[in-house]
Design a protein around this motif. Sequence first.
Motif, PDB file in Angstrom:
ATOM      1  N   ALA A  41      35.219  -1.781  -2.828  1.00  0.00           N
ATOM      2  CA  ALA A  41      34.106  -2.539  -3.391  1.00  0.00           C
ATOM      3  C   ALA A  41      33.316  -3.262  -2.304  1.00  0.00           C
ATOM      4  O   ALA A  41      32.080  -3.331  -2.368  1.00  0.00           O
ATOM      5  CB  ALA A  41      34.625  -3.523  -4.427  1.00  0.00           C
ATOM      6  N   ARG A  42      33.997  -3.818  -1.313  1.00  0.00           N
ATOM      7  CA  ARG A  42      33.273  -4.517  -0.238  1.00  0.00           C
ATOM      8  C   ARG A  42      32.452  -3.526   0.582  1.00  0.00           C
ATOM      9  O   ARG A  42      31.296  -3.788   0.921  1.00  0.00           O
ATOM     10  CB  ARG A  42      34.259  -5.257   0.670  1.00  0.00           C
ATOM     11  CG  ARG A  42      33.569  -6.061   1.782  1.00  0.00           C
ATOM     12  CD  ARG A  42      34.537  -6.950   2.539  1.00  0.00           C
ATOM     13  NE  ARG A  42      33.828  -7.756   3.533  1.00  0.00           N
ATOM     14  CZ  ARG A  42      34.014  -7.668   4.845  1.00  0.00           C
ATOM     15  NH1 ARG A  42      34.909  -6.814   5.333  1.00  0.00           N
ATOM     16  NH2 ARG A  42      33.334  -8.441   5.674  1.00  0.00           N
ATOM     17  N   PHE A  43      33.029  -2.390   0.906  1.00  0.00           N
ATOM     18  CA  PHE A  43      32.341  -1.358   1.680  1.00  0.00           C
ATOM     19  C   PHE A  43      31.087  -0.891   0.943  1.00  0.00           C
ATOM     20  O   PHE A  43      30.001  -0.810   1.517  1.00  0.00           O
ATOM     21  CB  PHE A  43      33.314  -0.200   1.911  1.00  0.00           C
ATOM     22  CG  PHE A  43      32.759   0.951   2.696  1.00  0.00           C
ATOM     23  CD1 PHE A  43      32.782   0.948   4.071  1.00  0.00           C
ATOM     24  CD2 PHE A  43      32.224   2.061   2.040  1.00  0.00           C
ATOM     25  CE1 PHE A  43      32.289   2.023   4.804  1.00  0.00           C
ATOM     26  CE2 PHE A  43      31.725   3.134   2.749  1.00  0.00           C
ATOM     27  CZ  PHE A  43      31.757   3.121   4.139  1.00  0.00           C
ATOM     28  N   VAL A  44      31.233  -0.573  -0.344  1.00  0.00           N
ATOM     29  CA  VAL A  44      30.108  -0.051  -1.121  1.00  0.00           C
ATOM     30  C   VAL A  44      29.048  -1.120  -1.331  1.00  0.00           C
ATOM     31  O   VAL A  44      27.843  -0.854  -1.212  1.00  0.00           O
ATOM     32  CB  VAL A  44      30.608   0.500  -2.471  1.00  0.00           C
ATOM     33  CG1 VAL A  44      29.429   0.814  -3.394  1.00  0.00           C
ATOM     34  CG2 VAL A  44      31.455   1.737  -2.256  1.00  0.00           C
ATOM     35  N   SER A  45      29.462  -2.344  -1.655  1.00  0.00           N
ATOM     36  CA  SER A  45      28.484  -3.390  -1.954  1.00  0.00           C
ATOM     37  C   SER A  45      27.619  -3.740  -0.756  1.00  0.00           C
ATOM     38  O   SER A  45      26.499  -4.235  -0.914  1.00  0.00           O
ATOM     39  CB  SER A  45      29.190  -4.643  -2.473  1.00  0.00           C
ATOM     40  OG  SER A  45      30.034  -5.200  -1.486  1.00  0.00           O
ATOM     41  N   MET A  46      28.108  -3.470   0.465  1.00  0.00           N
ATOM     42  CA  MET A  46      27.314  -3.708   1.673  1.00  0.00           C
ATOM     43  C   MET A  46      26.668  -2.434   2.194  1.00  0.00           C
ATOM     44  O   MET A  46      26.313  -2.314   3.373  1.00  0.00           O
ATOM     45  CB  MET A  46      28.181  -4.357   2.750  1.00  0.00           C
ATOM     46  CG  MET A  46      28.682  -5.747   2.382  1.00  0.00           C
ATOM     47  SD  MET A  46      29.678  -6.522   3.688  1.00  0.00           S
ATOM     48  CE  MET A  46      28.455  -6.748   4.977  1.00  0.00           C
ATOM     49  N   SER A 367      25.837  -5.510  14.091  1.00  0.00           N
ATOM     50  CA  SER A 367      25.969  -6.566  13.087  1.00  0.00           C
ATOM     51  C   SER A 367      25.902  -7.918  13.783  1.00  0.00           C
ATOM     52  O   SER A 367      26.210  -8.060  14.975  1.00  0.00           O
ATOM     53  CB  SER A 367      27.279  -6.422  12.319  1.00  0.00           C
ATOM     54  OG  SER A 367      28.393  -6.391  13.191  1.00  0.00           O
ATOM     55  N   TYR A 368      25.511  -8.915  13.001  1.00  0.00           N
ATOM     56  CA  TYR A 368      25.335 -10.260  13.563  1.00  0.00           C
ATOM     57  C   TYR A 368      25.869 -11.281  12.565  1.00  0.00           C
ATOM     58  O   TYR A 368      25.601 -11.195  11.349  1.00  0.00           O
ATOM     59  CB  TYR A 368      23.860 -10.530  13.854  1.00  0.00           C
ATOM     60  CG  TYR A 368      23.630 -11.748  14.710  1.00  0.00           C
ATOM     61  CD1 TYR A 368      23.735 -11.667  16.090  1.00  0.00           C
ATOM     62  CD2 TYR A 368      23.305 -12.974  14.132  1.00  0.00           C
ATOM     63  CE1 TYR A 368      23.524 -12.784  16.892  1.00  0.00           C
ATOM     64  CE2 TYR A 368      23.095 -14.099  14.924  1.00  0.00           C
ATOM     65  CZ  TYR A 368      23.209 -14.000  16.305  1.00  0.00           C
ATOM     66  OH  TYR A 368      23.002 -15.106  17.103  1.00  0.00           O
ATOM     67  N   ILE A 375      26.845 -12.507   7.342  1.00  0.00           N
ATOM     68  CA  ILE A 375      26.863 -11.332   8.219  1.00  0.00           C
ATOM     69  C   ILE A 375      25.764 -10.385   7.758  1.00  0.00           C
ATOM     70  O   ILE A 375      25.604 -10.125   6.558  1.00  0.00           O
ATOM     71  CB  ILE A 375      28.211 -10.593   8.158  1.00  0.00           C
ATOM     72  CG1 ILE A 375      29.358 -11.478   8.640  1.00  0.00           C
ATOM     73  CG2 ILE A 375      28.166  -9.315   8.987  1.00  0.00           C
ATOM     74  CD1 ILE A 375      30.725 -10.838   8.451  1.00  0.00           C
ATOM     75  N   VAL A 376      24.995  -9.868   8.706  1.00  0.00           N
ATOM     76  CA  VAL A 376      24.041  -8.791   8.416  1.00  0.00           C
ATOM     77  C   VAL A 376      24.407  -7.609   9.309  1.00  0.00           C
ATOM     78  O   VAL A 376      24.800  -7.789  10.469  1.00  0.00           O
ATOM     79  CB  VAL A 376      22.578  -9.220   8.656  1.00  0.00           C
ATOM     80  CG1 VAL A 376      22.156 -10.256   7.633  1.00  0.00           C
ATOM     81  CG2 VAL A 376      22.389  -9.752  10.071  1.00  0.00           C
ATOM     82  N   SER A 377      24.303  -6.402   8.771  1.00  0.00           N
ATOM     83  CA  SER A 377      24.688  -5.215   9.536  1.00  0.00           C
ATOM     84  C   SER A 377      23.749  -4.067   9.222  1.00  0.00           C
ATOM     85  O   SER A 377      23.139  -4.012   8.143  1.00  0.00           O
ATOM     86  CB  SER A 377      26.133  -4.810   9.212  1.00  0.00           C
ATOM     87  OG  SER A 377      26.264  -4.509   7.834  1.00  0.00           O
ATOM     88  N   GLY A 420      23.433  -3.816   5.218  1.00  0.00           N
ATOM     89  CA  GLY A 420      24.256  -4.638   4.341  1.00  0.00           C
ATOM     90  C   GLY A 420      24.250  -6.091   4.769  1.00  0.00           C
ATOM     91  O   GLY A 420      23.911  -6.432   5.917  1.00  0.00           O
ATOM     92  N   ALA A 421      24.626  -6.957   3.834  1.00  0.00           N
ATOM     93  CA  ALA A 421      24.692  -8.390   4.126  1.00  0.00           C
ATOM     94  C   ALA A 421      25.796  -9.013   3.279  1.00  0.00           C
ATOM     95  O   ALA A 421      26.061  -8.573   2.156  1.00  0.00           O
ATOM     96  CB  ALA A 421      23.361  -9.071   3.842  1.00  0.00           C
ATOM     97  N   GLU A 422      26.424 -10.044   3.842  1.00  0.00           N
ATOM     98  CA  GLU A 422      27.458 -10.788   3.121  1.00  0.00           C
ATOM     99  C   GLU A 422      27.251 -12.275   3.396  1.00  0.00           C
ATOM    100  O   GLU A 422      27.017 -12.678   4.542  1.00  0.00           O
ATOM    101  CB  GLU A 422      28.845 -10.357   3.583  1.00  0.00           C
ATOM    102  CG  GLU A 422      29.983 -11.088   2.881  1.00  0.00           C
ATOM    103  CD  GLU A 422      31.354 -10.599   3.353  1.00  0.00           C
ATOM    104  OE1 GLU A 422      32.116 -10.098   2.517  1.00  0.00           O
ATOM    105  OE2 GLU A 422      31.628 -10.720   4.573  1.00  0.00           O
ATOM    106  N   TYR A 423      27.356 -13.064   2.313  1.00  0.00           N
ATOM    107  CA  TYR A 423      27.204 -14.516   2.460  1.00  0.00           C
ATOM    108  C   TYR A 423      28.408 -15.203   1.832  1.00  0.00           C
ATOM    109  O   TYR A 423      28.778 -14.910   0.687  1.00  0.00           O
ATOM    110  CB  TYR A 423      25.922 -14.995   1.773  1.00  0.00           C
ATOM    111  CG  TYR A 423      25.713 -16.491   1.880  1.00  0.00           C
ATOM    112  CD1 TYR A 423      25.277 -17.057   3.065  1.00  0.00           C
ATOM    113  CD2 TYR A 423      25.967 -17.313   0.793  1.00  0.00           C
ATOM    114  CE1 TYR A 423      25.094 -18.432   3.168  1.00  0.00           C
ATOM    115  CE2 TYR A 423      25.796 -18.692   0.881  1.00  0.00           C
ATOM    116  CZ  TYR A 423      25.355 -19.245   2.076  1.00  0.00           C
ATOM    117  OH  TYR A 423      25.178 -20.609   2.188  1.00  0.00           O
TER     118      TYR A 423
END
Length: 531
Positions: A41-46, A367-368, A375-377, A420-423
Amino acid sequence: MEKKIKIVALLLLVVACITDLRAQSAVEALQLTDNDLVGSARFVSMGGAFTSLGGDISSLSQNPAGIGVYSSNEVVTTLTLAPQSTQVNNLPGNSASNKTRVHFDNLGFVGTFQFKDLPLENINIGAAYNSRKSFSRNYHVNYASLNGSLSNAIAGLCTENPNDLLVANDAYNNGAQWLDILAYDNFLTKYSNGGYEGLYTNGSTSGNAYLDVRESGYNNEYTFNFGGNIANRVFFGIGVGIIDLHYDMEAEYGESLTGTQGELESGTSLYPIIQSDYSLYNNLTFDGTGANFKAGLIVYLTDFWRIGAAIHTPTYYSIRRVAYGDILNDYVYTQSGSKSDYSYSSTPVSRAHFSLRTPLKFMVGTSYTIGYKAIVSADYEFTAYSSMNLRDVDGYEQTYAEDNDDISTYLKNNHTVRVGAEYRITSNWSARLGYSFASSPVSKEWLDNDEYVPTAGTVTNYALGRTKNIYSGGLGYHIRHIFVDLAYQHSRVSQEVMAYSAIPEQKIPGSESARLITKNNNIILTFGVKF
């Protein structure tokens, strides 16, 4: 239909198995190498933008250096609810086909072995099952009016052979193709003035048609990875993938024609066939196993910025193809008035064993991390479809020389972009977004029907991909050693579906091109434990 069932039951008792050395095509090779964006789920959502991130079980199949990012042991599995809709959006009278599946997309384990007072921080090993592609799909195409007929396309291909093979006895052993034999034996083509003609004549023939396709199958990978962490700056990894491939297709194309130019031979007499309702049925199965090798790196340029790169060797497949086809023709002919009758014939079961080398892949990503909160990638992936290759079971390319020429001429390199991005909302909750785009690997000449598209055996229908757009988002929750991730993924795949190809050199039109849109709205749940 009852007549057909009785005849099929009888023929199955006497059907023979044959070996067809040319039972493959560039179109089928392309279909077998297509993959979806599938994973945790994390891989797909990003959006799958993990080339420089790693630390996820799905990254083992993408960049094996991702295993080096792990600092603890992990067991993880993923369940997906997958509603799907397919619809033809450019031809009137077509409705959507809907289906829903539930399946496991991955299951894996990563083990970590840590060191003290060494630049090598840890060595990790991992094993995972990752789904790469589900072939499951049904679609139906209605053609309300026709400007040609499959019978004319078959006749056009027969005409390329200067010998009158079909009229002679034992046509197959004399070099004729099974599709030509079925069409001739069921009065879809006739031999006249040194060539072959189909049922359709401009100005006098009219009718409608349909194409019904049911697909199923999978492409799954079992990957075994080894990697490590050097000074928390450089992460490396290598992996071996074992692929399990299965594909099934049932396809039926039918035409209902009036004002035809067919002929029924009875004794020494010929009687005009004025109406024909016929169908071509095909059953096709592929079973294969393959192996590939992957290697990758992830490097921290600063505490917040990292880059990654990976290369995938081609997958070397050993594939078995089993196929069967038949034609049933209900027709009306004139003989002292109109009379109706039917004909039916089928191929023996065709079996072929061949090797397929899939494209080489190369990907880079960056990614940063923003203030320990986000995180943005972004990733770019290059796939060299034009380098695919077919060989027979003994390793000879010459058997598939024409198909390999088609691959190098009409398939092109594919470009995929993933972002992708994660907050981190709180210490326990995270929100994610992602997007992926893939270009078409098919040349404009084939997509626009400017060139003849060869198919294999008695299969005439095919689907050529244009583009893929995938949108995704999700949430993650972790507490102590347990994490649960949820994702939603919407994918839109556009394809051109043809019941049969045009033959531009002979000015024979193909079927109308149906723009098939396949939409998936997947709900993905991942559960994992770190220890």
